[in-house]
Design a protein around this motif. Structure first.
Motif, PDB file in Angstrom:
ATOM      1  N   ALA A  11       0.868  -1.054   0.021  1.00 55.52           N
ATOM      2  CA  ALA A  11      -0.051   0.034  -0.061  1.00 55.52           C
ATOM      3  C   ALA A  11       0.944   1.222   0.119  1.00 55.52           C
ATOM      4  N   VAL A  12       1.927   1.508   0.678  1.00 55.81           N
ATOM      5  CA  VAL A  12       2.904   2.318   0.904  1.00 55.81           C
ATOM      6  C   VAL A  12       3.532   2.513  -0.466  1.00 55.81           C
ATOM      7  N   GLU A  13       3.948   1.561  -1.192  1.00 54.30           N
ATOM      8  CA  GLU A  13       4.493   1.618  -2.734  1.00 54.30           C
ATOM      9  C   GLU A  13       3.453   2.063  -3.306  1.00 54.30           C
ATOM     10  N   GLU A  14       2.292   1.949  -3.392  1.00 54.60           N
ATOM     11  CA  GLU A  14       1.383   2.416  -4.394  1.00 54.60           C
ATOM     12  C   GLU A  14       1.203   3.890  -4.326  1.00 54.60           C
ATOM     13  N   VAL A  15       1.282   4.276  -3.229  1.00 57.77           N
ATOM     14  CA  VAL A  15       0.977   5.664  -2.668  1.00 57.77           C
ATOM     15  C   VAL A  15       2.170   6.512  -3.281  1.00 57.77           C
ATOM     16  N   VAL A  16       3.314   5.932  -2.840  1.00 56.61           N
ATOM     17  CA  VAL A  16       4.693   6.621  -3.266  1.00 56.61           C
ATOM     18  C   VAL A  16       4.777   6.701  -4.745  1.00 56.61           C
ATOM     19  N   ARG A  17       4.272   5.780  -5.577  1.00 54.31           N
ATOM     20  CA  ARG A  17       4.125   5.636  -7.048  1.00 54.31           C
ATOM     21  C   ARG A  17       3.359   6.567  -7.531  1.00 54.31           C
ATOM     22  N   THR A  18       1.926   6.711  -6.889  1.00 50.50           N
ATOM     23  CA  THR A  18       0.975   7.836  -7.241  1.00 50.50           C
ATOM     24  C   THR A  18       1.434   9.183  -7.316  1.00 50.50           C
ATOM     25  N   GLN A  19       2.271   9.341  -6.023  1.00 55.89           N
ATOM     26  CA  GLN A  19       2.727  10.891  -5.840  1.00 55.89           C
ATOM     27  C   GLN A  19       3.976  11.119  -6.814  1.00 55.89           C
ATOM     28  N   LEU A  20       4.833  10.230  -7.260  1.00 58.75           N
ATOM     29  CA  LEU A  20       5.834  10.418  -8.021  1.00 58.75           C
ATOM     30  C   LEU A  20       5.222  10.646  -9.195  1.00 58.75           C
ATOM     31  N   ARG A  21       4.268  10.051  -9.739  1.00 58.66           N
ATOM     32  CA  ARG A  21       3.760  10.604 -11.205  1.00 58.66           C
ATOM     33  C   ARG A  21       3.191  11.692 -11.066  1.00 58.66           C
ATOM     34  N   GLY A  22       2.706  12.316 -10.174  1.00 61.45           N
ATOM     35  CA  GLY A  22       2.130  13.663 -10.231  1.00 61.45           C
ATOM     36  C   GLY A  22       3.047  14.818  -9.850  1.00 61.45           C
ATOM     37  N   LEU A  23       4.441  14.420  -9.815  1.00 64.83           N
ATOM     38  CA  LEU A  23       5.485  15.401  -9.398  1.00 64.83           C
ATOM     39  C   LEU A  23       5.490  16.427 -10.716  1.00 64.83           C
ATOM     40  N   LYS A  24       5.769  17.677 -10.376  1.00 64.05           N
ATOM     41  CA  LYS A  24       5.946  18.717 -11.517  1.00 64.05           C
ATOM     42  C   LYS A  24       7.415  19.330 -11.207  1.00 64.05           C
ATOM     43  N   TYR A  25       8.463  19.316 -12.060  1.00 67.12           N
ATOM     44  CA  TYR A  25       9.781  19.807 -11.907  1.00 67.12           C
ATOM     45  C   TYR A  25      10.185  20.367 -13.277  1.00 67.12           C
ATOM     46  N   ASP A  26      11.093  21.479 -13.034  1.00 67.39           N
ATOM     47  CA  ASP A  26      11.934  21.764 -13.997  1.00 67.39           C
ATOM     48  C   ASP A  26      12.636  20.973 -14.672  1.00 67.39           C
ATOM     49  N   LEU A  27      12.763  20.866 -15.866  1.00 64.79           N
ATOM     50  CA  LEU A  27      13.923  19.961 -16.641  1.00 64.79           C
ATOM     51  C   LEU A  27      14.754  21.161 -17.377  1.00 64.79           C
ATOM     52  N   THR A  28      15.849  20.704 -17.211  1.00 69.02           N
ATOM     53  CA  THR A  28      17.327  21.407 -17.873  1.00 69.02           C
ATOM     54  C   THR A  28      17.769  20.504 -18.786  1.00 69.02           C
ATOM     55  N   GLN A  29      17.799  20.985 -20.067  1.00 66.75           N
ATOM     56  CA  GLN A  29      18.381  20.354 -21.122  1.00 66.75           C
ATOM     57  C   GLN A  29      19.723  20.951 -21.531  1.00 66.75           C
ATOM     58  N   VAL A  30      20.766  20.361 -22.016  1.00 68.55           N
ATOM     59  CA  VAL A  30      21.873  20.828 -22.829  1.00 68.55           C
ATOM     60  C   VAL A  30      21.437  20.639 -24.167  1.00 68.55           C
ATOM     61  N   CYS A  31      21.413  21.990 -24.948  1.00 68.22           N
ATOM     62  CA  CYS A  31      20.959  22.034 -26.319  1.00 68.22           C
ATOM     63  C   CYS A  31      21.951  22.831 -26.929  1.00 68.22           C
ATOM     64  N   GLN A  32      21.824  22.818 -28.434  1.00 70.02           N
ATOM     65  CA  GLN A  32      22.740  23.411 -29.240  1.00 70.02           C
ATOM     66  C   GLN A  32      21.670  24.438 -30.197  1.00 70.02           C
ATOM     67  N   ILE A  33      22.551  25.572 -30.295  1.00 65.92           N
ATOM     68  CA  ILE A  33      21.618  26.641 -31.053  1.00 65.92           C
ATOM     69  C   ILE A  33      21.697  26.259 -32.535  1.00 65.92           C
TER      70      ILE A  33
END
Length: 78
Positions: A11-33
């Motif tokens: 049950a705890v594992e399922e709660v953690v999985r559900t919370q991780l799916r809903g996370l919002k975070y900034d993504l930084t990528q290395v790009c070339q112009i």
């Protein structure tokens, strides 16, 4: 008899999985112009290994071939 410890852990594992799916975070990528034709508006075309997209910057001195870090707020590229 049911193993309540195992049931609890699942049950705890399922709660953690559900919370991780809903996370919002900034993504930084290395790009070339790739394209600077709109840099006077602060728009650059950049690419990664997987995609090509517009990036915006107040800095207007980047050149084609420069490597930059591009941050996508909340990892939402729409």
């Amino acid at each position: 008899m049911p193993d309540y410890g195992e049931i609890f852990c699942e049950a705890v594992e399922e709660v953690v999985r559900t919370q991780l799916r809903g996370l919002k975070y900034d993504l930084t990528q290395v790009c070339q112009i790739d394209d600077i034709s709109e840099r006077d508006k602060g728009i650059y075309w950049v690419s990664t290994d997987a995609a090509r997209f517009k990036a915006y910057s107040m800095t207007q001195n980047y050149e084609v071939g420069d490597t930059v870090y591009v941050t996508t707020p909340n990892n939402d590229a729409t």
